[in-house]
Design a protein around this motif. Structure first.
Motif, PDB file in Angstrom:
ATOM      1  N   PHE A 118       0.838  -1.196   0.000  1.00 16.44           N
ATOM      2  CA  PHE A 118       0.000   0.000   0.000  1.00 16.44           C
ATOM      3  C   PHE A 118       0.873   1.246   0.000  1.00 16.44           C
ATOM      4  CE2 PHE A 118      -2.971   2.669   2.862  1.00 16.44           C
ATOM      5  CZ  PHE A 118      -3.534   3.293   1.781  1.00 16.44           C
TER       6      PHE A 118
ATOM      7  N   VAL B 213      -8.399  -4.543   9.188  1.00 17.88           N
ATOM      8  CA  VAL B 213      -8.775  -3.165   9.498  1.00 17.88           C
ATOM      9  C   VAL B 213      -7.696  -2.516  10.358  1.00 17.88           C
ATOM     10  CG1 VAL B 213     -10.446  -1.708  10.673  1.00 17.88           C
ATOM     11  CG2 VAL B 213     -11.239  -3.599   9.260  1.00 17.88           C
ATOM     12  N   ASP B 214      -7.221  -3.262  11.365  1.00 18.67           N
ATOM     13  CA  ASP B 214      -6.163  -2.733  12.232  1.00 18.67           C
ATOM     14  C   ASP B 214      -4.909  -2.407  11.438  1.00 18.67           C
ATOM     15  OD1 ASP B 214      -7.430  -2.719  14.675  1.00 18.67           O
ATOM     16  OD2 ASP B 214      -7.113  -4.861  14.964  1.00 18.67           O
TER      17      ASP B 214
ATOM     18  N   PHE C 134      -4.590  -1.606   8.287  1.00 19.27           N
ATOM     19  CA  PHE C 134      -4.769  -0.383   7.500  1.00 19.27           C
ATOM     20  C   PHE C 134      -4.669   0.842   8.399  1.00 19.27           C
ATOM     21  CE2 PHE C 134      -6.540  -2.754   3.839  1.00 19.27           C
ATOM     22  CZ  PHE C 134      -5.812  -2.119   2.856  1.00 19.27           C
ATOM     23  N   MET C 135      -5.258   0.720   9.610  1.00 15.27           N
ATOM     24  CA  MET C 135      -5.202   1.839  10.551  1.00 15.27           C
ATOM     25  C   MET C 135      -3.747   2.175  10.891  1.00 15.27           C
ATOM     26  SD  MET C 135      -8.063   3.101  11.338  1.00 15.27           S
ATOM     27  CE  MET C 135      -8.754   2.875   9.751  1.00 15.27           C
TER      28      MET C 135
ATOM     29  N   VAL D 158      -2.165   3.924   7.878  1.00 17.17           N
ATOM     30  CA  VAL D 158      -2.692   5.276   7.690  1.00 17.17           C
ATOM     31  C   VAL D 158      -2.190   6.184   8.816  1.00 17.17           C
ATOM     32  CG1 VAL D 158      -4.806   6.647   7.748  1.00 17.17           C
ATOM     33  CG2 VAL D 158      -4.704   4.587   6.371  1.00 17.17           C
TER      34      VAL D 158
ATOM     35  N   VAL E  77       1.707   6.773   5.145  1.00 17.44           N
ATOM     36  CA  VAL E  77       1.833   5.821   4.058  1.00 17.44           C
ATOM     37  C   VAL E  77       3.233   5.878   3.466  1.00 17.44           C
ATOM     38  CG1 VAL E  77       0.997   5.282   1.765  1.00 17.44           C
ATOM     39  CG2 VAL E  77      -0.591   5.890   3.575  1.00 17.44           C
TER      40      VAL E  77
ATOM     41  N   LYS F  39     -10.844  -0.604  21.576  1.00 17.72           N
ATOM     42  CA  LYS F  39     -10.608  -0.676  20.140  1.00 17.72           C
ATOM     43  C   LYS F  39     -11.395   0.420  19.420  1.00 17.72           C
ATOM     44  CE  LYS F  39      -9.274  -4.406  17.337  1.00 17.72           C
ATOM     45  NZ  LYS F  39      -9.086  -5.815  17.298  1.00 17.72           N
ATOM     46  N   VAL F  40     -12.655   0.571  19.833  1.00 19.73           N
ATOM     47  CA  VAL F  40     -13.485   1.618  19.238  1.00 19.73           C
ATOM     48  C   VAL F  40     -12.845   2.973  19.488  1.00 19.73           C
ATOM     49  CG1 VAL F  40     -15.744   2.721  19.322  1.00 19.73           C
ATOM     50  CG2 VAL F  40     -15.579   0.244  19.471  1.00 19.73           C
TER      51      VAL F  40
ATOM     52  N   LEU G  92      -9.961   3.544  17.173  1.00 13.98           N
ATOM     53  CA  LEU G  92     -10.389   3.871  15.809  1.00 13.98           C
ATOM     54  C   LEU G  92     -10.863   5.318  15.724  1.00 13.98           C
ATOM     55  CD1 LEU G  92     -12.325   0.617  14.852  1.00 13.98           C
ATOM     56  CD2 LEU G  92     -10.099   1.343  14.064  1.00 13.98           C
TER      57      LEU G  92
ATOM     58  N   MET H 192      -9.250   8.575  13.620  1.00 16.28           N
ATOM     59  CA  MET H 192      -9.998   9.466  12.727  1.00 16.28           C
ATOM     60  C   MET H 192      -9.760  10.921  13.095  1.00 16.28           C
ATOM     61  SD  MET H 192     -13.575   7.810  11.754  1.00 16.28           S
ATOM     62  CE  MET H 192     -13.842   9.338  10.924  1.00 16.28           C
ATOM     63  N   LEU H 193      -9.739  11.187  14.405  1.00 20.98           N
ATOM     64  CA  LEU H 193      -9.512  12.567  14.836  1.00 20.98           C
ATOM     65  C   LEU H 193      -8.073  12.987  14.541  1.00 20.98           C
ATOM     66  CD1 LEU H 193     -11.496  12.587  18.172  1.00 20.98           C
ATOM     67  CD2 LEU H 193     -12.154  13.542  15.967  1.00 20.98           C
TER      68      LEU H 193
ATOM     69  N   ILE I 156      -6.252  12.015  12.101  1.00 23.30           N
ATOM     70  CA  ILE I 156      -6.095  12.276  10.674  1.00 23.30           C
ATOM     71  C   ILE I 156      -6.576  13.689  10.323  1.00 23.30           C
ATOM     72  CG2 ILE I 156      -6.850  11.484   8.385  1.00 23.30           C
ATOM     73  CD1 ILE I 156      -6.704   8.701   9.363  1.00 23.30           C
TER      74      ILE I 156
ATOM     75  N   ILE J 230      -9.765  14.073   3.087  1.00 23.82           N
ATOM     76  CA  ILE J 230      -9.493  12.643   3.002  1.00 23.82           C
ATOM     77  C   ILE J 230     -10.334  12.106   1.851  1.00 23.82           C
ATOM     78  CG2 ILE J 230      -9.783  10.434   4.165  1.00 23.82           C
ATOM     79  CD1 ILE J 230      -9.343  11.973   6.782  1.00 23.82           C
TER      80      ILE J 230
ATOM     81  N   TYR K  75      -8.454   6.350   1.152  1.00 26.04           N
ATOM     82  CA  TYR K  75      -8.354   6.691   2.568  1.00 26.04           C
ATOM     83  C   TYR K  75      -9.749   6.798   3.165  1.00 26.04           C
ATOM     84  CZ  TYR K  75      -3.471   7.496   1.846  1.00 26.04           C
ATOM     85  OH  TYR K  75      -2.152   7.317   1.562  1.00 26.04           O
TER      86      TYR K  75
ATOM     87  N   ILE L 226     -11.218   3.378   3.625  1.00 25.96           N
ATOM     88  CA  ILE L 226     -10.682   2.652   4.777  1.00 25.96           C
ATOM     89  C   ILE L 226     -11.277   3.193   6.076  1.00 25.96           C
ATOM     90  CG2 ILE L 226      -8.571   2.232   6.074  1.00 25.96           C
ATOM     91  CD1 ILE L 226      -7.150   2.173   3.312  1.00 25.96           C
ATOM     92  N   ILE L 227     -11.426   4.523   6.132  1.00 20.70           N
ATOM     93  CA  ILE L 227     -12.010   5.137   7.334  1.00 20.70           C
ATOM     94  C   ILE L 227     -13.447   4.632   7.534  1.00 20.70           C
ATOM     95  CG2 ILE L 227     -12.836   7.309   8.293  1.00 20.70           C
ATOM     96  CD1 ILE L 227      -9.992   7.430   8.464  1.00 20.70           C
TER      97      ILE L 227
ATOM     98  N   ALA M 116     -15.916  -0.681  13.874  1.00 23.01           N
ATOM     99  CA  ALA M 116     -16.014  -0.223  15.266  1.00 23.01           C
ATOM    100  C   ALA M 116     -17.448  -0.374  15.774  1.00 23.01           C
ATOM    101  CB  ALA M 116     -15.560   1.230  15.380  1.00 23.01           C
TER     102      ALA M 116
END
Lengths: 522, 361
Positions: free
Chosen positions: A251, A453-454, A456-457, A460, A464, A494-495, A498, A502-503, A505, B157, B161, B164-165, B172
């Motif tokens: 990736f 999913v983890d 990719f997190m 990101v 990258v 975990k939630v 995630l 997001m925050l 990013i 984004i 990206y 994926i988000i 979640a």
């Protein structure tokens, strides 16, 4: 039963004569009235003679018989018995069962608990010590002292010392109590802490000492918990690192969204299983099956990756969304193929002996060996990947193609071949991650789905195209996850992670270690 | 986007007519279901309920298509909006069970009695009211999409990206809804529904009613989407899809355009979920699984992204094949679905609609 009795008798013969006399003197009283029975039981328990154990056990099970002449027998099977005093075979005809009441039963429980401290089976001893630890009475002190003098297993010694300190805290002499408080503070375990707290109300004169001891335990416990959380975080982080490293190559470096990445990890885990099956017939090879699996898993996953790149992905460069959908479809097919070939149930991959067990680090931090090895393995793989990219011919060509494909082609680099090799390389790393995951997770067809999913997190979050970012990202996520877990529970942690990403990013859309310069625009 | 996507294809009169005819044909199903069983044109209860399900899927596909096909926003988390709408409807249905549950509690659903809840959690209040529950089925997914979209689009984004988000978002939510103490029934979700608006759910009347509600919703969503797509706003969205930076440099506020279409899309998905739950009689956290969302994306890809009819065609054809295939070779289905992902992306970038167009011209 006979064998145990015989052993006990041999052991008894080595004991000083006085102790033998005490046992033999108390024995007949077990057949007398309830009050006599209870008193004899207590004496036998206090004396700590191992020969008393089978007799008292039999009495508690209702298997002690009394012959008309007053001798006691132990029933070993219906119609069979042995003499309680000597262990010699005896005829139970005409003997009647010795009955006991609740008072005797209570005395038996205490006495058995005390006697088991000197039992030959270490597990039985440990259980007995833990039983005594619960009762915490000053009368246990002499028994524990004798047991401690005999004990050679460190684990049980530690428990006996704890029980001894707890019993001494219940003694009358304040100096003995002070020594006990110091011993408990030095022990530093959760149990020692609760024993101290419970004793606070009973010892108003010593409350300052007890409070200080509890505080010192609290400090050490907090330190140990922090250490253990850190280790668990590092361990989870290294799992994430392994799963995400391959993704960082495919990736991050190639810009290919490989949703089948988790399936490559799963293929690696199944390769481990197959290698182990193959090694099963060659006994000397079996302990080496796991190290052998690492190159095997790399090659299997890399081969599948190379085929996939040449056959499918090649046609979709520059169309990331289509690549994403297509690789998801491929992953689905790989997963189903494995499910049909191996069945949907979990496959067992054994850990070699050098990976089993727990290790105690200084400060009482307990770590499991296999997790420790996975951390080592994760770091080793990362270093290998970095070295491959930096120092090999292939790494040089790969970097050249990533930076400027057309000029690289003009310079004579076969870009198509480099693409295939890079993708195979990333896939192979995923396969190696599968070897590690086979040691801590179920080897099942959907093994990889849980990590995709983890992974990719991590990529990101880390940025990258940056291996350092993958390292920092993986360990940060692992540690944050484990730090949050006690407060929020595993799922909400975990939630929260995630949501946190997001925050994050928001502030740094390109991740922690963003590429700068021209390459960043691609 | 690097690829050269075509401008919005001008809808041809015959495709609109075919679409209307197909919807009318679907409307006949419950009527044919009412015919005596011996009749040659009789349609079984199974067909009615399964086609009803497909209609809900078609609404979801439509929602994905206006975001992905027209605005280039590929969400891999639309299953979350669908499931949230479904949970809103499920909460209403649970409240309507009243004291007919196994434990016979007048207020608390069975699972709450079982887990020892003293009273109804605050977020369950009002769900006994049907209009409120329906409003929530639209507003909760809309609000979530608004929040996620605002965070994502504002910091630009885009592309994978964003995909994926959104995938992480639904993942979640799945983890959260699997928890027993969330107050949403844990991994069992909601089931054992009794009636909706006073009509027992296992009757022919209820099935026909739900079928028509779904069909009418599909038609309504189709009209809304067609209106949006044809308007100037729709043109801007296509421009955003094809050259986002250029549109931004021209002075358009790209963030709000994308946010609008994403929220609209999420609300339509929520509606689809709300219609789906009484039809199938269960909702559980499995609906949040990332695989579900990606499967819905492939319906659109198979049908042809960027055409509203394509989304419907994809949803019906893929689910038709799935129903047919899983009845006799369930092991084969993942290969077929996976193969569809590969074949469509490699050979049919414009989907079935593209294939039809090529034949037509």
């Amino acid at each position: 039963m006979k064998l145990i009795l015989a052993l006990v008798l041999v052991f008894a013969a080595l004991l000083p004569a006085r102790a033998q006399d005490a046992f033999l003197a108390s024995l007949p009283r077990l057949g007398a009235g309830f009050a006599e029975q209870a008193a004899a039981t207590e004496e036998m328990g206090a004396a700590g003679d191992p020969r008393a154990l089978p007799v008292l056990q039999a009495l508690s099970d209702g298997r002690v018989l009394r012959r008309p002449d007053g001798a006691l027998l132990i029933q070993t099977a219906p119609g069979q018995a042995v003499e309680a005093a000597t262990g010699a075979t005896a005829n139970p005809a005409g003997a009647e069962t010795v009955r006991i009441n609740n008072r005797v039963r209570a005395a038996l429980r205490v006495a058995l608990g005390r006697l088991q401290i000197v039992a030959t089976d270490p597990d039985a001893r440990l259980a007995a010590v833990q039983g005594v630890l619960r009762s915490r009475s000053a009368s246990d002190i002499p028994i524990l002292e004798t047991a401690l003098a005999r004990e050679s297993v460190p684990r049980i010694r530690a428990q006996i010392e704890l029980a001894l300190a707890a019993s001494r805290l219940a003694a009358d002499n304040p100096d003995v109590k002070r020594a006990a408080i110091a011993a408990l503070a030095a022990n530093g375990s959760d149990t020692a802490r609760s024993i101290l707290l419970e004793s606070r109300s009973a010892n108003p004169g010593l409350s300052d000492e007890i409070t200080a001891a509890v505080a010192s335990i609290d400090r050490r416990l907090a330190l140990r918990r922090a250490g253990e959380t850190l280790f668990q975080g590092l361990s989870l982080g290294s799992v994430l690192l392994l799963a995400a490293l391959g993704l960082a190559v495919t990736f991050g470096v190639m810009g290919v969204i490989n949703m089948a990445h988790g399936e490559f990890v799963m293929l690696g885990a199944y390769t481990t299983f197959l290698v182990q099956q193959a090694c099963r017939d060659i006994p000397w090879l079996l302990p080496w099956s796991l190290p052998l699996s690492v190159p095997a898993a790399f090659l299997v996953a890399a081969a599948v990756g190379a085929v996939m790149e040449r056959g499918l992905i090649r046609h979709l460069y520059g169309r990331p969304l289509e690549t994403l959908l297509m690789t998801f479809g491929v992953g689905m097919m790989i997963q189903q193929a494995v499910r049909i070939a191996f069945g949907a149930q979990n496959r067992e991959v054994l850990s070699p002996s050098w990976m089993q067990g727990t290790l105690e680090l200084p400060g009482g931090i307990m770590v499991t060996q296999n997790r420790l090895w996975i951390i080592v393995f994760g770091i080793a793989v990362l270093l290998l990947v970095m070295a491959a990219i930096r120092y090999t011919r292939f790494g040089l060509e790969m970097r050249a193609v990533v930076q400027n494909r057309r000029i690289a082609a003009t310079m004579g680099i076969r870009t198509g071949r480099v693409d295939a090799l890079t993708f195979a390389f990333g896939s192979g790393i995923a396969g190696m991650a599968g070897v590690a995951l086979s040691q801590i997770d179920n080897v099942s067809p959907n093994l990889g789905t849980g990590y995709i999913v983890d992974s990719f997190m991590v990529v990101v979050f880390g940025g990258v195209g940056s291996l350092a970012g993958t390292l920092v990202g993986a360990f940060t996520l692992g540690i944050v996850n484990k730090v949050l877990e006690p407060y929020a529970g595993a799922v909400l942690a975990k939630v929260a992670v995630l949501v946190g990403i997001m925050l994050f990013i928001q502030r740094r859309p390109k991740g922690l270690f963003a590429l700068k310069g021209r390459a960043a625009d691609q | 986007m690097a690829e050269s996507a075509p401008l919005v294809p001008r809808p041809r009169p015959w495709s609109t007519i075919a679409l209307a005819a197909a919807l009318l044909l679907l409307a006949l199903l419950p009527i044919l279901n009412g015919l005596p069983e011996a009749h040659a044109l009789h349609v079984s209860d199974f067909i009615v309920s399964i086609v009803g399900k497909w209609i809900c899927y078609a609404i979801l596909a439509l929602a994905i298509d206006i975001a992905w096909g027209y605005a280039g926003i590929l969400s891999l988390g639309h299953g979350a909006f669908f499931a949230l709408g479904g949970y809103a409807m499920g909460m209403h249905l649970m409240r309507r069970i009243g004291d007919r549950g196994v434990y016979g509690h007048p207020v608390l659903p069975d699972f709450m009695v079982f887990l020892g809840y003293p009273e109804l959690p605050w977020y369950w209040l009002g769900f006994d009211n049907f209009p409120f529950a329906m409003a929530m089925a639209l507003l909760v997914p809309g609000a979530l999409a608004g929040l996620v979209g605002w965070l994502a689009f504002r910091s630009r984004i885009t592309g994978v990206y964003f995909s994926i988000i959104t995938q992480a978002m639904t993942y979640a939510l799945m983890l959260a809804f699997f928890r027993n103490d969330m107050g949403f029934g844990g991994n069992n979700g909601f089931t054992d529904f009794k009636d909706l608006l006073g009509v027992p759910l296992n009757t022919r009347t209820a099935r026909a009613g739900l079928f028509y509600a779904a069909l009418a919703s599909l038609a309504l969503c189709l009209l809304i989407c067609a209106y949006v797509v044809k308007s100037k706003l729709g043109r801007v969205l296509v421009a955003v899809r094809d050259a986002e930076s250029r549109v931004r440099f021209l002075g358009y506020n790209v963030t709000s355009y994308k946010l609008f279409v994403f929220v609209l899309s999420a609300m339509i998905s929520g509606l689809a979920g709300a219609l789906y739950v009484p039809l199938v009689g269960i909702i559980n956290p499995g609906e949040f699984s990332p695989g579900n969302s990606i499967e819905a994306v492939i319906w659109v890809a198979v049908g042809g992204r960027g055409t509203l009819g394509g989304a419907l065609l994809g949803a019906f054809s893929v689910n038709g094949v799935k129903t047919w295939l899983t009845s006799f070779a369930p092991d084969l289905w993942p290969f077929v679905l996976g193969g569809l992902f590969v074949a469509v992306t490699l050979f049919l970038p414009k989907g079935l609609v593209g294939l039809l167009r090529k034949r037509g011209s």
